[in-house]
Design an enzyme around this catalytic site. Structure first.
Site, PDB file in Angstrom:
ATOM      1  N   ARG A 191     -18.238   9.244   7.189  1.00 11.39           N
ATOM      2  CA  ARG A 191     -18.393   7.807   6.942  1.00 11.39           C
ATOM      3  C   ARG A 191     -17.534   6.991   7.903  1.00 11.39           C
ATOM      4  NH1 ARG A 191     -18.265   7.681   0.305  1.00 11.39           N
ATOM      5  NH2 ARG A 191     -20.306   8.675  -0.025  1.00 11.39           N
ATOM      6  N   TYR A 201       0.820  -1.216   0.000  1.00  9.47           N
ATOM      7  CA  TYR A 201       0.000   0.000   0.000  1.00  9.47           C
ATOM      8  C   TYR A 201       0.855   1.267   0.000  1.00  9.47           C
ATOM      9  CZ  TYR A 201      -3.830  -3.099   1.555  1.00  9.47           C
ATOM     10  OH  TYR A 201      -4.749  -4.095   1.685  1.00  9.47           O
ATOM     11  N   ILE A 204     -12.998  -4.713   7.658  1.00 12.42           N
ATOM     12  CA  ILE A 204     -12.099  -3.549   7.677  1.00 12.42           C
ATOM     13  C   ILE A 204     -12.500  -2.534   6.596  1.00 12.42           C
ATOM     14  CG2 ILE A 204     -10.096  -4.578   8.793  1.00 12.42           C
ATOM     15  CD1 ILE A 204      -9.040  -5.303   5.986  1.00 12.42           C
ATOM     16  N   SER A 222     -12.465   4.357   4.351  1.00  9.76           N
ATOM     17  CA  SER A 222     -13.054   5.612   3.899  1.00  9.76           C
ATOM     18  C   SER A 222     -12.116   6.742   4.262  1.00  9.76           C
ATOM     19  CB  SER A 222     -14.427   5.854   4.535  1.00  9.76           C
ATOM     20  OG  SER A 222     -14.961   7.106   4.095  1.00  9.76           O
ATOM     21  N   ASN A 258     -19.341   4.259  10.208  1.00 12.76           N
ATOM     22  CA  ASN A 258     -18.993   2.836  10.183  1.00 12.76           C
ATOM     23  C   ASN A 258     -18.733   2.305  11.589  1.00 12.76           C
ATOM     24  OD1 ASN A 258     -19.197   2.746   7.395  1.00 12.76           O
ATOM     25  ND2 ASN A 258     -17.004   3.006   7.036  1.00 12.76           N
TER      26      ASN A 258
END
Length: 259
Positions: A233, A52, A225, A228, A237
């Site tokens: 959000r 990532y 998981i 956002s 969540n």
């Protein structure tokens, strides 16, 4: 860990919160700001990966948050193209994150097969304290069994794409029988949030269809998981801690699985 959100036990590691914060496709200040928002909101589970390219931002956000390191469950992953340099990759991940150990280290996806030799490096990392728990991602149950047969050590977690449309009771039961925690990613990517069943259940609870999908994971004891970068959000969540679905509602959502 936060007491308001349930966890699943992992031998030798802290409890793994059933709701975590995903960071895929987030880099730079966007990632840093989102992780800070998540930690400020009350998330205590962060999911990243070497591929990532945001481990440094995740680690910096954790340090700057003021939240004690031991209160946050941190996951990172080994990219299969670097499977033969597993130890070096983990060292770089720990350095980028600024931690002595991760709570969970995963093989991101099978590197040309289950690769018991790679799995042996993960077991060694757990034994010497660089990873408190170890697991895999995107492995089939057959590949999980291959690792167990070769090393005598079963992955503690398997992270796979999971959503109501992908629900498979046999896969869920197979993980449970093996003592493997099932963790789902991309809960919304494969979900039609406009589905009448999700909308009806959401309306019954004054919730959103997205919140219902996340709570459905939790009701199944499947770690989820969501990701956002939007503060509203991120907080919404997490608010599923106060949402509870009935057995009938869970069964109706199970029924959304594709044949």
């Amino acid at each position: 860990m936060t007491e308001s959100f349930p966890t699943v036990p992992l031998d030798g590691a802290p409890g793994m919160p059933l709701l975590g914060f995903g960071t895929w496709q987030m880099t730079g200040s966007t990632c840093y700001d989102a992780v800070r928002t998540a930690l400020d909101a009350g998330y205590r589970h962060l999911d990243t990966a070497a591929i990532y390219r945001n481990e440094a931002e995740v680690g910096r956000a954790l340090r700057d948050s003021g939240v004690d390191r031991d209160e946050v469950f941190v996951t990172t992953k080994l990219p299969p193209p670097r499977a033969d340099q597993a130890d070096q990759v983990l060292a770089a991940s720990l350095d980028a994150l600024g931690v002595d150990a991760v709570d969970l280290w995963l093989v991101h996806w099978p590197p040309g097969g289950a690769r018991a030799d790679v799995w042996a490096r993960f077991v060694a990392a757990r034994e010497d304290g660089r990873a408190r728990a170890v697991g895999v991602s995107n492995y089939s149950l057959e590949q999980v069994d291959e690792l167990t047969a070769a090393t005598g050590v079963t992955p503690q977690v398997n992270q796979v794409s999971w959503a109501p449309s992908l629900y498979d009771a046999d896969v869920e039961a197979g993980h449970r029988e093996r003592g493997v925690v099932l963790e789902g990613y991309s809960p919304f990517k494969n979900t039609d949030l406009g589905d009448p069943v999700l909308r009806e259940v959401a309306d019954a609870h004054g919730a959103t269809p997205a919140q219902v999908v996340l709570r459905w994971h939790v009701e199944h004891q499947v770690v989820v998981i969501p990701k956002s970068a939007t503060p509203e959000r991120i907080r919404a969540n997490l608010a599923i801690a106060d949402l509870a679905l009935t057995d009938d509602e869970v069964a109706r959502i199970d029924g959304l699985a594709r044949p």
